[in-house]
Write an enzyme that holds these catalytic residues in place. Sequence first.
Site, short mmCIF file in Angstrom:
data_model
loop_
_atom_site.label_atom_id
_atom_site.label_comp_id
_atom_site.label_asym_id
_atom_site.label_seq_id
_atom_site.Cartn_x
_atom_site.Cartn_y
_atom_site.Cartn_z
N GLN A 240 0.83 -1.20 0.00
CA GLN A 240 0.00 0.00 0.00
C GLN A 240 0.87 1.26 0.00
O GLN A 240 0.65 2.19 -0.77
CB GLN A 240 -0.91 0.01 1.23
CG GLN A 240 -1.82 1.21 1.35
CD GLN A 240 -2.79 1.33 0.20
OE1 GLN A 240 -3.18 0.32 -0.41
NE2 GLN A 240 -3.20 2.53 -0.12
N HIS A 243 2.76 2.86 -3.21
CA HIS A 243 2.05 3.59 -4.27
C HIS A 243 2.57 5.02 -4.37
O HIS A 243 2.97 5.47 -5.44
CB HIS A 243 0.54 3.61 -3.98
CG HIS A 243 -0.17 2.36 -4.38
ND1 HIS A 243 -0.29 1.97 -5.67
CD2 HIS A 243 -0.81 1.42 -3.63
CE1 HIS A 243 -0.98 0.83 -5.73
NE2 HIS A 243 -1.29 0.48 -4.50
N GLU A 307 -11.02 2.17 0.29
CA GLU A 307 -10.80 1.68 -1.07
C GLU A 307 -10.60 0.17 -1.05
O GLU A 307 -11.17 -0.55 -1.86
CB GLU A 307 -9.57 2.38 -1.66
CG GLU A 307 -9.23 1.93 -3.06
CD GLU A 307 -7.94 2.54 -3.56
OE1 GLU A 307 -7.69 2.48 -4.77
OE2 GLU A 307 -7.16 3.09 -2.74
N HIS A 308 -9.76 -0.30 -0.13
CA HIS A 308 -9.52 -1.73 0.04
C HIS A 308 -9.74 -2.09 1.51
O HIS A 308 -9.29 -1.37 2.40
CB HIS A 308 -8.08 -2.10 -0.33
CG HIS A 308 -7.60 -1.54 -1.63
ND1 HIS A 308 -6.79 -0.42 -1.72
CD2 HIS A 308 -7.80 -1.95 -2.90
CE1 HIS A 308 -6.52 -0.17 -2.98
NE2 HIS A 308 -7.12 -1.08 -3.73
N ASP A 341 -4.89 -5.80 -7.44
CA ASP A 341 -4.29 -4.79 -8.31
C ASP A 341 -3.98 -5.34 -9.70
O ASP A 341 -3.87 -4.59 -10.65
CB ASP A 341 -2.99 -4.27 -7.69
CG ASP A 341 -3.23 -3.18 -6.67
OD1 ASP A 341 -4.35 -2.67 -6.59
OD2 ASP A 341 -2.27 -2.83 -5.95
N HIS A 400 -51.47 17.91 -19.23
CA HIS A 400 -51.24 16.53 -18.80
C HIS A 400 -52.59 15.84 -18.58
O HIS A 400 -52.79 14.70 -19.02
CB HIS A 400 -50.45 16.51 -17.48
CG HIS A 400 -48.98 16.70 -17.65
ND1 HIS A 400 -48.42 17.87 -18.07
CD2 HIS A 400 -47.93 15.84 -17.43
CE1 HIS A 400 -47.11 17.75 -18.11
NE2 HIS A 400 -46.79 16.52 -17.72
#
Length: 410
Positions: A240, A243, A307-308, A341, A400
């Site tokens: 992690q 990145h 995210e994860h 990933d 209508h």
Amino acid sequence: MNAETFKQIFTSEDSTDKENIDNVLSIIEDVKQNKDEALKKYTAQFDGRELDNFKVPVEKLKNSFDNLSEEEKNALVLIKKRIADYQQSIKYKDFEDREFSYVYHPLERIGIYIPGGTALYPSSVLMSAVPAAVAGVENIVAVTPTFDDENITFAALYIADVTEVYTVGGAQAVAALAYGTETIAKVDKIVGPGNRYVALAKKQVFGDVGIDMIAGPSEILLYVDNSADYTAVAYDIFAQAEHDVNARTFLMAESQDVIDGIQLEVDRLIDSQRRADVIQKSLENNHYQIIDNRKELIDVINFIAPEHVSIQHRDEQEISRDIRYAGAVFIGKYSPEAIGDYAAGPSHVLPTNQTGRFSHGLNVNDFLTSHAVINLKEGTYSNIAGAAKTIAKKEGLDAHYESLNIRMEQ
């Protein structure tokens, strides 16, 4: 420990990022006005490349693939197939009935942003392009600040059957996709990860085109107990952290002993990591907490909507069933985030910074439009038109009312 503890972590930075936003807006306006000339200017300014032609010849894409080792070729082919098979399995299907139907159609033209510059990301190519292809999108264009004559990003584009590729990046590439230039035609939707300037540009052009999401720094929440392999967890943290310096990890455990055991492995291994400088800075963003109450754990996970999420715990199946908000959930020792990933199947383009509370990871259905088809018969119309007339009258929409009423009088 409860979800409120983490509130300060997720304060938006947009309001304090005025200079970056102003710069991005200036770039977008320049590209709208000056098109290819603006792209050339910014490519020279930001990437140090003087380019007369941004388009990558198909031969260069093919050569990039042909020059890979057999092992690398086989890896791309295998990953592409896994992604395609998974995306096909979750693709929405038309619903057709006698009076009501719901149908799906692929977008006509989409743009994929692929990060480049200091690193190559063939995985991002496949995770974005393959779902679009499975959806049936016929025109897929890619932009990337990748300039080497032959590289694995170009090879991945070739294997993904993306042949319209341009060597342009940054906010200027997003603007080109959104509004078009002499060389790059406008798209309907822009997807794919990028740096902060790319994210800000996508935010600014949203509404003129569709986007997948506005991605922030990558993040993972790990919940482990003493049944986990501490060395494996340490490498999950490194994966992690490498990145970029803004990536962050939330490590949760039921006891300090577990956290201390993992920290010992982190300290033992960090100096041997090739990207140790990036990892060390990223680790400063990490948050380690003891949570020994299952309800509080689930509350925290659902609040952060990471995210994860990686659950490596004796009760991993039970815990995972209670998670409502996350980009993707990884269960057990053999489902590390790193496999997601690359090769698991679901796209790694995932929501960050709590946006998983209202959005989801990129998938085949994000490349489909849909609409209802209404084909009522006389009997059904007679049964429901009275109720519609009542509401139309109450709303004061006389035309209508008459449109409904005239069909009941015939």
